[in-house]
Design a protein around this motif. Structure first.
Motif, PDB file in Angstrom:
ATOM      1  N   PRO A 119       0.821  -1.219   0.000  1.00  0.00           N
ATOM      2  CA  PRO A 119       0.000   0.000   0.000  1.00  0.00           C
ATOM      3  C   PRO A 119       0.851   1.265   0.000  1.00  0.00           C
ATOM      4  N   ARG A 129      -2.735   4.982   5.799  1.00  0.00           N
ATOM      5  CA  ARG A 129      -4.141   5.085   5.407  1.00  0.00           C
ATOM      6  C   ARG A 129      -4.713   3.676   5.389  1.00  0.00           C
ATOM      7  N   LEU A 130      -5.944   3.548   5.813  1.00  0.00           N
ATOM      8  CA  LEU A 130      -6.549   2.222   5.921  1.00  0.00           C
ATOM      9  C   LEU A 130      -7.221   1.764   4.630  1.00  0.00           C
ATOM     10  N   TRP A 131      -7.763   2.701   3.841  1.00  0.00           N
ATOM     11  CA  TRP A 131      -8.452   2.288   2.628  1.00  0.00           C
ATOM     12  C   TRP A 131      -7.507   1.606   1.626  1.00  0.00           C
ATOM     13  N   PRO A 132      -6.309   2.173   1.328  1.00  0.00           N
ATOM     14  CA  PRO A 132      -5.396   1.459   0.426  1.00  0.00           C
ATOM     15  C   PRO A 132      -4.964   0.107   0.987  1.00  0.00           C
ATOM     16  N   LEU A 134      -6.868  -1.912   2.837  1.00  0.00           N
ATOM     17  CA  LEU A 134      -7.982  -2.822   2.595  1.00  0.00           C
ATOM     18  C   LEU A 134      -8.056  -3.222   1.125  1.00  0.00           C
ATOM     19  N   ARG A 135      -7.889  -2.235   0.237  1.00  0.00           N
ATOM     20  CA  ARG A 135      -7.997  -2.480  -1.199  1.00  0.00           C
ATOM     21  C   ARG A 135      -6.894  -3.413  -1.707  1.00  0.00           C
ATOM     22  N   SER A 136      -5.719  -3.378  -1.053  1.00  0.00           N
ATOM     23  CA  SER A 136      -4.599  -4.215  -1.501  1.00  0.00           C
ATOM     24  C   SER A 136      -4.869  -5.698  -1.301  1.00  0.00           C
ATOM     25  N   PRO A 141     -10.161  -8.261   5.908  1.00  0.00           N
ATOM     26  CA  PRO A 141     -10.935  -7.128   6.443  1.00  0.00           C
ATOM     27  C   PRO A 141     -10.844  -7.026   7.963  1.00  0.00           C
ATOM     28  N   VAL A 144      -7.527  -5.386   8.821  1.00  0.00           N
ATOM     29  CA  VAL A 144      -7.548  -3.938   8.592  1.00  0.00           C
ATOM     30  C   VAL A 144      -8.299  -3.231   9.710  1.00  0.00           C
ATOM     31  N   GLY A 148      -7.001  -0.338  12.558  1.00  0.00           N
ATOM     32  CA  GLY A 148      -7.626   0.943  12.848  1.00  0.00           C
ATOM     33  C   GLY A 148      -7.864   1.209  14.314  1.00  0.00           C
ATOM     34  N   ARG A 220      -0.379  10.545  10.354  1.00  0.00           N
ATOM     35  CA  ARG A 220      -1.325  11.348   9.585  1.00  0.00           C
ATOM     36  C   ARG A 220      -0.960  12.835   9.617  1.00  0.00           C
TER      37      ARG A 220
END
Length: 485
Positions: A119, A129-132, A134-136, A141, A144, A148, A220
């Motif tokens: 990511p 970042r958590l979204w990238p 998860l997407r990787s 899930p 991830v 968080g 962040r």
């Protein structure tokens, strides 16, 4: 006019310079060569420098070899672009025009049976970042979601020198630790995150852990403000066109006759009237100062008689052996590889390969139409399977992993096997305290300095930074010593 080859540093300097020797540098790897070069820049001829190396060629683990007509690095193939000391050294040696950035960007982690993209923004394996993430698909899930929780968990309490695992696992969970942090540390240190000191091995992570309750929120805050349009970031890792050995070759050429290869130093002994006796297999000479740029275990041998306490502490610095095999394939024989520069493998996967670089997609001087160049690394803390294999067995084991992970079954057209026993020092818990105790024990010896990957920074950038610090310390020391005449 033909001059006989002098036998000792004293004879060398008296014959060619007319003065007695000043500083002996033991070790002709990048640490020793850089230290000698920078010392000479600061002190000139007042304290002439001589470098000793027991090998027949300088460079240490910085080594380039020829594979199918191409020059590939079988040691480190890149360095941190942001490192000021190394950048200045490269500029001073006239190598600035040779600096190259990677052809492609991005890397992968072999996780859950396939290559998954690393990511963006995963600093030291920690997700910014958590979204990238998860997407990787690198984590489940659930993994991830667990990562968080760092945002709401209370402050983690640790001792004064926590391991990387003690900082990361309680904050981000087991999956981030096992599938991000461990493979990234394996690629740099070949170490076990449950043993490595965070403040010594990854001080940036230790600093983030100490900056606030949540490491995620600390990371962040470092990101550019939303809506800002920062300039394109330069590549964090760069190399030299033609291989990193151009650096050590340039240093060796700049030092000239000050470099003595095929010379084994057996002992260092302080002299009551000042300075040191340096004993080689064939000679004993006097030096005003000594720089030991040898591995910790070799330095321990040299100091065993004069400083048994420091010697014993040096032997407590563990090392891990590694190896790599670089294979050249006809491009027509294999399917296209994913975009990017390679992949890392977590220890939990149980694979033989630790990491893999696609050199033809990484460096412009290896980017050509006919060949695919793949360099695979093996060995890490707790995994020394490669050590009992011969070259054919080692290559076969790597090819089996490449077949499983990349579907490469074609025969290579050329191969290089490179073994590096006792290659990588491990900054285990207590490392900083050990170094402090070593410095304290050596303090009464006078001008003796230890430098290299075993101490305060691995990699080319860390080694050159330490070499620059040694040169600065010797510049401060020089006026207190009677100038040779």
């Amino acid at each position: 006019i033909a001059f006989p080859r002098p036998r000792s540093v004293t004879e060398i300097t008296r014959t060619y310079l007319g003065i007695v020797p000043g500083i002996a540098v033991i070790g002709g790897g990048v640490s020793g060569l850089a230290a000698a070069h920078l010392i000479r820049q600061r002190l000139g001829d007042a304290f002439p420098v001589v470098v000793f190396d027991r090998s027949t060629e300088t460079g240490g683990k910085v080594r380039s070899r020829t594979l199918s007509g191409l020059t590939v690095d079988t040691g480190p193939d890149s360095y941190l672009a942001r490192a000021p000391e190394l950048a200045e050294l490269i500029d001073g040696l006239g190598l600035r025009e040779a600096v190259v950035e990677p052809v492609q960007s991005g890397a992968y982690v072999w996780s859950r049976g396939r290559l998954r993209p690393l990511p963006a923004g995963a600093s030291f394996g920690l997700p910014e970042r958590l979204w990238p993430l998860l997407r990787s698909g690198l984590l489940s899930p659930k993994g991830v979601a667990r990562a968080g929780l760092d945002v709401i968990l209370p402050t983690t309490r640790t001792g004064p020198d926590p391991t990387v695992a003690e900082l990361v696992q309680p904050r981000f969970g087991n999956q981030v630790y096992a599938r991000l942090v461990e493979p990234l540390l394996g690629g740099v240190h070949a170490g076990d995150a449950a043993e490595l000191s965070a403040r010594s091995a990854v001080p940036e992570v230790a600093a983030m852990a100490g900056a606030g309750r949540s490491m995620y929120l600390t990371m962040r805050k470092r990101r550019p403000a939303r809506g800002s349009t920062p300039a394109k970031r330069p590549a964090p890792l760069v190399s030299l066109d033609g291989g990193m050995s151009r650096l050590t070759e340039a240093l060796t050429a700049a030092l000239g006759e000050a470099v003595r290869t095929d010379t084994n130093v057996r002992a260092i002994a302080p002299v009551s009237t000042g300075g040191f006796l340096v004993t080689t297999d064939t000679d004993t000479l006097h030096a005003d100062a000594v720089v030991l740029a040898t591995p910790a275990w070799a330095t321990a041998d040299l100091l065993a008689e004069a400083k048994p306490i420091a010697s014993g502490l040096l032997r407590q610095i563990p090392y891990v052996g590694v190896a790599n095999v670089t294979l050249a394939f006809r491009r027509s024989d294999i399917a296209d590889l994913p975009g990017g520069t390679g992949f890392l493998v977590p220890p939990t996967e149980g694979a033989f390969i630790v990491g893999c670089s696609w050199l033809h997609q990484k460096w412009p001087h290896l980017d050509q139409d006919e060949l695919v160049i793949i360099k695979s690394m093996v060995g890490r803390r707790g995994d020394d399977r490669w050590e009992v294999m011969d070259d054919d067995q080692l290559t076969a084991a790597i090819r089996a992993d490449l077949a499983r992970m990349l579907s490469i079954t074609a025969d290579p057209v050329d191969a290089i096997v490179q073994r590096w026993p006792q290659a990588l020092p491990q900054y285990t818990v207590g490392h900083a305290d050990r170094l402090g105790a070593i410095d304290e024990d050596l303090a009464d010896l006078g001008a003796i300095h230890l430098t290299g990957a075993a101490y305060r920074g691995v990699g080319l950038a860390g080694c050159v930074k330490q070499a620059a610090e040694v040169a600065a310390q010797l510049e401060q020391w020089a006026p207190s010593v009677r100038q040779p005449s």
